[in-house]
Design an enzyme around this catalytic site. Sequence first.
Site, PDB file in Angstrom:
ATOM      1  N   SER A 156       0.689  -1.023   0.082  1.00 44.91           N
ATOM      2  CA  SER A 156       0.039  -0.040  -0.074  1.00 44.91           C
ATOM      3  C   SER A 156       0.822   1.091  -0.007  1.00 44.91           C
ATOM      4  O   SER A 156       2.186   1.142   0.314  1.00 44.91           O
ATOM      5  CB  SER A 156      -0.834  -0.030   1.324  1.00 44.91           C
ATOM      6  OG  SER A 156      -1.459   1.391   1.541  1.00 44.91           O
ATOM      7  N   TYR A 169      -1.800  -1.060  10.373  1.00 41.78           N
ATOM      8  CA  TYR A 169      -1.857  -1.579   8.981  1.00 41.78           C
ATOM      9  C   TYR A 169      -0.803  -0.930   8.350  1.00 41.78           C
ATOM     10  O   TYR A 169      -0.073  -1.287   7.360  1.00 41.78           O
ATOM     11  CB  TYR A 169      -3.218  -0.921   8.281  1.00 41.78           C
ATOM     12  CG  TYR A 169      -3.292  -0.887   6.868  1.00 41.78           C
ATOM     13  CD1 TYR A 169      -3.731  -2.089   6.396  1.00 41.78           C
ATOM     14  CD2 TYR A 169      -3.064   0.191   5.877  1.00 41.78           C
ATOM     15  CE1 TYR A 169      -3.993  -2.450   5.294  1.00 41.78           C
ATOM     16  CE2 TYR A 169      -3.083  -0.091   4.789  1.00 41.78           C
ATOM     17  CZ  TYR A 169      -3.844  -1.199   4.266  1.00 41.78           C
ATOM     18  OH  TYR A 169      -3.999  -1.408   2.914  1.00 41.78           O
TER      19      TYR A 169
END
Length: 280
Positions: A156, A169
């Site tokens: 990401s 995350y």
Amino acid sequence: MATSLDLFRLDGARALVTGASRGIGKAVAVSLAEAGCDVVVTARTLGALEETVRDVEERGRKAVALAGDLGEAGVTARLVDAAAQALGGLDVVVHNAGVTPADADGGMLLAPLQELPEAAWDTVMSVNLDATGALCRAAHPHLAESSRASLILMSSTAAVLGAPLLDSYAATKAAQVSLAKSLAVGWARQGIRVNAVCPGWTLTDMTAFASEVAPVSEWLMAHVPMGRWASVEEITGSVLFLASPAASYVTGHALIVDGGLSVPDGGLAGYAKPPSPLAS
Ligand SMILES: NC(=O)c1ccc[n+]([C@@H]2O[C@H](COP(=O)([O-])OP(=O)(O)OC[C@H]3O[C@@H](n4cnc5c(N)ncnc54)[C@H](OP(=O)(O)O)[C@@H]3O)[C@@H](O)[C@H]2O)c1
């Protein structure tokens, strides 16, 4: 006559895509099938994979669905071995399954690290990080047998930008980029390429908390130079490239696909930004 476009074909390749019941993983599975791969797809339940299996088969390729919760010990290695057995080996592995911290109803939990319940941290670590390590370990012997091995980790932009309120995350996504680089070097002489893809804001269930709330969506998109969300199809091209012979000399790379989000403009571009609906 063979053309450069043929470099993007993967005819007869055997692929595994985790987290392929919806969102980016489902689109990746279909795109790999269109390039000529047979595909094993995984998610927590078989029922959730029915549509992906149908879409792959409609493209004339074999699809095998396997169910398992990657947050449970031993499951990831079992799925990888079962996938290799189902297809007679593995050439392409796309580890796409991933989660954000969740609240009691399963919705995304945005919280500063100091307020994040330990259990939420643990789940993110086990699904995103422990399972990534387990998958890479389990995939290694199968990929080492392949003459066109490519392992792709779905990271990401949070890996390079950080993500306040989603700290756990972001930490796992940064770890995936680091692991991809380490493995790329470690496995290079065994003919295994390892890369990461770093999507920016992409329209899926994971981001519905923001895309479906107009002021939040508007605020987030004000920070994206291209000014809009990515579709899942806009992520698949990069995965296909890294999986295919078109990227035969590309390893240890983290390919950012984010509409310019991670490019700092120092305010010079001067895009107007509305007041933050996230500010407390
Ligand atoms: N969407 C974005 O803006 C964005 C941006 C950057 C990176 N990413 C990354 O891209 C990947 C896919 O994201 P997405 O937006 O497509 O997510 P999504 O729509 O929430 O889909 C997640 C997929 O992972 C599977 N999954 C979730 N938890 C699992 C578990 N414990 N065990 C096994 N499978 C599990 C889900 O399957 P079931 O629920 O059916 O089990 C589903 O197929 C993730 O790694 C995410 O971090 C997404």
